[in-house]
Design an enzyme around this catalytic site. Structure first.
Site, PDB file in Angstrom:
ATOM      1  N   ASN A 149      -3.481   1.925  55.734  1.00  0.00           N
ATOM      2  CA  ASN A 149      -3.200   1.080  54.575  1.00  0.00           C
ATOM      3  C   ASN A 149      -1.938   0.251  54.831  1.00  0.00           C
ATOM      4  O   ASN A 149      -0.912   0.802  55.236  1.00  0.00           O
ATOM      5  CB  ASN A 149      -2.953   1.944  53.332  1.00  0.00           C
ATOM      6  CG  ASN A 149      -2.857   1.115  52.068  1.00  0.00           C
ATOM      7  OD1 ASN A 149      -3.831   0.507  51.648  1.00  0.00           O
ATOM      8  ND2 ASN A 149      -1.679   1.053  51.477  1.00  0.00           N
ATOM      9  N   GLU A 150      -2.036  -1.035  54.634  1.00  0.00           N
ATOM     10  CA  GLU A 150      -0.860  -1.918  54.661  1.00  0.00           C
ATOM     11  C   GLU A 150       0.129  -1.554  55.766  1.00  0.00           C
ATOM     12  O   GLU A 150       1.292  -1.246  55.513  1.00  0.00           O
ATOM     13  CB  GLU A 150      -0.167  -1.912  53.293  1.00  0.00           C
ATOM     14  CG  GLU A 150      -1.045  -2.495  52.206  1.00  0.00           C
ATOM     15  CD  GLU A 150      -0.338  -2.647  50.861  1.00  0.00           C
ATOM     16  OE1 GLU A 150       0.726  -2.022  50.661  1.00  0.00           O
ATOM     17  OE2 GLU A 150      -0.849  -3.393  50.013  1.00  0.00           O
ATOM     18  N   CYS A 157      12.584   5.772  66.970  1.00  0.00           N
ATOM     19  CA  CYS A 157      12.820   7.151  67.440  1.00  0.00           C
ATOM     20  C   CYS A 157      12.790   7.212  68.971  1.00  0.00           C
ATOM     21  O   CYS A 157      12.520   6.232  69.664  1.00  0.00           O
ATOM     22  CB  CYS A 157      11.769   8.076  66.845  1.00  0.00           C
ATOM     23  SG  CYS A 157      10.158   7.956  67.654  1.00  0.00           S
ATOM     24  N   GLU A 309      -7.076  -6.125  47.621  1.00  0.00           N
ATOM     25  CA  GLU A 309      -6.334  -5.651  46.449  1.00  0.00           C
ATOM     26  C   GLU A 309      -5.757  -6.842  45.704  1.00  0.00           C
ATOM     27  O   GLU A 309      -5.367  -7.850  46.311  1.00  0.00           O
ATOM     28  CB  GLU A 309      -5.152  -4.750  46.846  1.00  0.00           C
ATOM     29  CG  GLU A 309      -5.505  -3.397  47.385  1.00  0.00           C
ATOM     30  CD  GLU A 309      -4.248  -2.564  47.665  1.00  0.00           C
ATOM     31  OE1 GLU A 309      -3.189  -2.811  47.039  1.00  0.00           O
ATOM     32  OE2 GLU A 309      -4.332  -1.672  48.516  1.00  0.00           O
ATOM     33  N   GLU A 357       3.063   4.324  40.590  1.00  0.00           N
ATOM     34  CA  GLU A 357       2.253   3.180  40.161  1.00  0.00           C
ATOM     35  C   GLU A 357       1.556   3.431  38.822  1.00  0.00           C
ATOM     36  O   GLU A 357       0.535   2.815  38.523  1.00  0.00           O
ATOM     37  CB  GLU A 357       1.245   2.826  41.259  1.00  0.00           C
ATOM     38  CG  GLU A 357       1.971   2.226  42.462  1.00  0.00           C
ATOM     39  CD  GLU A 357       1.075   1.948  43.659  1.00  0.00           C
ATOM     40  OE1 GLU A 357       1.182   0.851  44.225  1.00  0.00           O
ATOM     41  OE2 GLU A 357       0.270   2.810  44.039  1.00  0.00           O
ATOM     42  N   LYS A 358       2.128   4.311  38.012  1.00  0.00           N
ATOM     43  CA  LYS A 358       1.445   4.638  36.747  1.00  0.00           C
ATOM     44  C   LYS A 358       1.452   3.468  35.766  1.00  0.00           C
ATOM     45  O   LYS A 358       0.629   3.434  34.859  1.00  0.00           O
ATOM     46  CB  LYS A 358       2.030   5.899  36.115  1.00  0.00           C
ATOM     47  CG  LYS A 358       3.489   5.848  35.738  1.00  0.00           C
ATOM     48  CD  LYS A 358       3.915   7.201  35.141  1.00  0.00           C
ATOM     49  CE  LYS A 358       5.407   7.261  34.866  1.00  0.00           C
ATOM     50  NZ  LYS A 358       6.215   7.202  36.109  1.00  0.00           N
TER      51      LYS A 358
END
Ligand SMILES: [Zn+2]
Length: 669
Positions: A149-150, A157, A309, A357-358
């Site tokens: 995703n995205e 590292c 999206e 994200e509610k």
């Protein structure tokens, strides 16, 4: 194997039924059907649910979700869940977590924080995807696979450092080559052993916020290339597994952002079966900005893309999220379609009750009601898409103008120290894009590797980095009759960010017919005056002091000690023409340049007249021309006269002479 096309125009989006009691699922489907939603993207962040302990998998809930959606005849976009790692993974294998630019290792929390060069992450992600693809690969309802995703963000590292050193050995072969490419004789930076190479770091060979300033630009640019390729390899790793089990189903990952600086989408595009994009224009973003991004996405493969999206209502994560005005949601979604989207997908189909994200908008909001303004608008758009989707799907766009957007150039341009700290790539590209947008002239947004010969005009603002061969390619294009426009800060460095000596703009000197002797930084609040004939305009950012060497001045500076010298030039070169714009002109000044070029190239806007409606065109496979007329503002506008007898596919009637606020017509003859 040839990939299947999407079976229909998808209308749907991210759906997370696992966040809800199972006895609510059938009601969800009922509501979605009321809005003509036909598709769901699932399993985007379910790793912890699917693999609660290493090697112990539980697909029972996902089985039921897939069964439920399949029974309802939904087209499923199946994600692979590898973008958010479960807690046990951080505890057992700390190297799966990214190390940031300050050298701090991530701990459990967040998402999108895996190290692309962690062998543990690669193994665990592969194992999960293998299980998923084997289980669901032959499900006929899965119409696309959505990897991770995205993608974005970098890791610094030790595993990445080791992989970077190997990447550099492959690229440069010898330390002599590397030291030369990075010009390491400056500041005693010479590398004598591969192990001495340190990745960019706030306390190392770069400083300031990530991606903003660097001492050795060659190092930092190579690191961005390396990180982008590292993540691209992860994408390809997952894709190869899926293709073993579902060889004919298209595979994609969702591109995002404005655009995403850290991931070279042009390099990634060839591995995508279809481009998909997440679009969240901010309330104060001018409408040409999302239009530019859609054109970029479409041009990546010169094919329609998925709007993977978008929000059906407000977003929650931007600093301010006013409500979309009545009709605005529909217009902004159809704007993506107008520029080449073959799906309309939302985040999210059902509003979460917890987590960050509610308060992000959803088709089913917290109230669960369908008598809301937002739901009615979603349902109306669903009806529209059911009506016009089959006609639109697969239709393409045609442009005679192209703007070059190049990620290596983006990186190198914004690393430049001086002569002003305000060098930002995207705003300058948008200055030019906006000019064509306002004229309703279709524009592709191409890479430096695209074929220029298909365009009448190629515009390359601030083409700072000109990689080997590109100067010759541009010269040949113009010599053969093409039109080319470039600007200040162009033709300056090679692909390692080393200056082309012999005068700016380096490999573009011949084709533009100018030599730039020096450049003035224009400090904030000041401007320099530039005159086209009797009209004077403001120029900002920087002003090149230009000596024509074959070119003719189109505009001159009228202030400062360089008053009377050329600010904009034109050069006949072979059968073509090249323009050089020596400063960041204000909108009206640049408009003069573009008017001139448009005239020379015999380009015409699709509206047939001046109009502040947005007009685009898509052409179906059987040659039907579809004109999208979008009123992207909160007040009524008149339809351009040329469309008065056209037929509106949305209403089934003759085009209306006035488009109310945020209204859209899709017209055909
Ligand atoms: Zn790493």
């Amino acid at each position: 194997m040839k990939k299947k096309e999407l079976p229909r125009f998808l209308y749907g989006g991210d759906y997370n039924p696992e966040q809800w009691p199972e006895d609510t699922w059938s009601q969800d489907i009922k509501v979605f059907k009321q809005a003509d939603i036909n598709s769901a993207t699932i399993n985007v962040f379910s790793w912890a649910l699917l693999e609660p302990r290493e090697g112990k998998y539980d697909f029972s809930k996902l089985d039921r979700i897939v069964k439920n959606l399949s029974a309802a005849d939904f087209d499923i976009v199946m994600a692979t869940s590898t973008a958010a790692m479960p807690a046990w993974m951080f505890k057992k294998y700390p190297d799966v977590a990214r190390v940031d630019y300050q050298g701090r290792r991530h701990v459990f929390g967040q998402r999108h924080n895996f190290c692309p060069n962690s062998a543990n992450y690669q193994r665990l992600a592969s194992d999960l995807v293998e299980k998923l693809a084997a289980r669901y690969g032959d499900n006929p309802h899965i119409v696309a696979w959505h990897i991770n995703n995205e993608y974005g963000g970098n890791c610094y590292c030790d595993n990445c450092a080791a992989a970077f050193r190997q990447w550099l050995k492959d690229r440069y072969q010898t330390l002599d080559n590397l030291n030369r490419a990075w010009n390491m004789n400056v500041w005693s930076h010479t590398i004598y052993d591969w192990d001495e190479i340190t990745v960019p770091n706030e306390l190392g060979d770069a400083w300031g916020p990530e991606g903003s300033e660097t001492i050795v630009a060659g190092l930092s640019i190579d690191y961005l290339r390396f990180q982008s390729e590292s993540m691209q390899k992860l994408f390809k790793m997952e894709k190869a597994i899926i293709e073993k089990h579902a060889p004919s189903i298209p595979v994609t990952t969702n591109f995002h952002s404005l655009p995403n600086k850290m991931v070279d989408y042009q390099a990634w595009a060839k591995d995508q079966d279809i481009i998909s994009y997440d679009s969240y224009p901010a309330y104060d973003m001018p409408t040409y900005h999302p239009a530019f991004l859609y054109d970029l996405m479409r041009t990546l493969k010169h094919q329609p893309f998925m709007l993977m999206e978008s929000t059906p209502a407000q977003v929650n994560w931007q600093p301010y999220s006013p409500l979309k005005r009545p009709g605005q949601m529909r217009a902004t979604e159809l704007q993506a379609v107008a520029h080449g989207a073959d799906t309309v997908q939302f985040f999210q189909l059902k509003q979460a009750t917890g987590g960050s994200e509610k308060f992000h908008g959803a088709v089913i909001a917290h109230s669960g009601r369908t008598d809301t303004r937002a739901f009615k608008e979603v349902a109306r758009l669903g009806q529209d898409l059911q009506k016009v989707g089959p006609t639109i799907k697969g239709s393409n766009s045609q442009a005679r103008v192209a703007i070059i957007f190049d990620w290596s150039n983006f990186w190198s341009f914004e690393y430049v120290d001086g002569i002003t700290k305000d060098l930002q790539y995207v705003p300058i590209i948008l200055d030019y894009y906006r000019q064509f947008y306002e004229r309703n002239i279709p524009t592709d947004v191409i890479s430096v590797d695209d074929d220029f010969s298909q365009y009448d005009l190629v515009v390359a603002p601030v083409l700072y980095m000109v990689k080997p061969g590109l100067g010759t390619k541009i010269s040949r294009y113009v010599k053969d009759g093409g039109h080319f426009m470039t600007s200040f800060m162009s033709g300056m460095v090679d692909s390692s960010d080393n200056i082309y000596t012999g005068g700016y703009p380096g490999p573009l000197k011949d084709v533009t017919g100018v030599w730039v002797e020096e450049s003035d930084a224009i400090v904030p609040g000041k401007s320099t005056k530039v005159a086209f004939g009797d009209h004077e305009y403001d120029a900002h950012l920087m002003c090149d002091i230009i000596h024509p060497e074959g070119a003719t001045p189109l505009a001159k500076y009228t202030s400062e000690f360089y008053a009377g010298t050329p600010a904009v030039t034109e050069n006949q070169y072979g059968k073509g023409m090249a323009w050089y714009v020596g400063s960041r002109l204000d909108h009206d000044g640049l408009s003069r340049v573009i008017d001139h070029a448009v005239d020379q190239c015999d380009l015409h806007g699709l509206a047939g007249e001046d109009s502040d409606l947005e007009v685009t065109k898509r052409v179906t496979k059987d040659g039907q021309e579809l004109y999208f007329i979008l009123n992207m503002r909160n007040e009524a506008r008149s339809l351009p006269a040329k469309f008065k007898d056209y037929h509106d596919l949305l209403t089934g009637e003759t085009a209306q002479p006035t488009l109310q606020a945020w209204n859209v017509e899709i017209l055909t003859k």
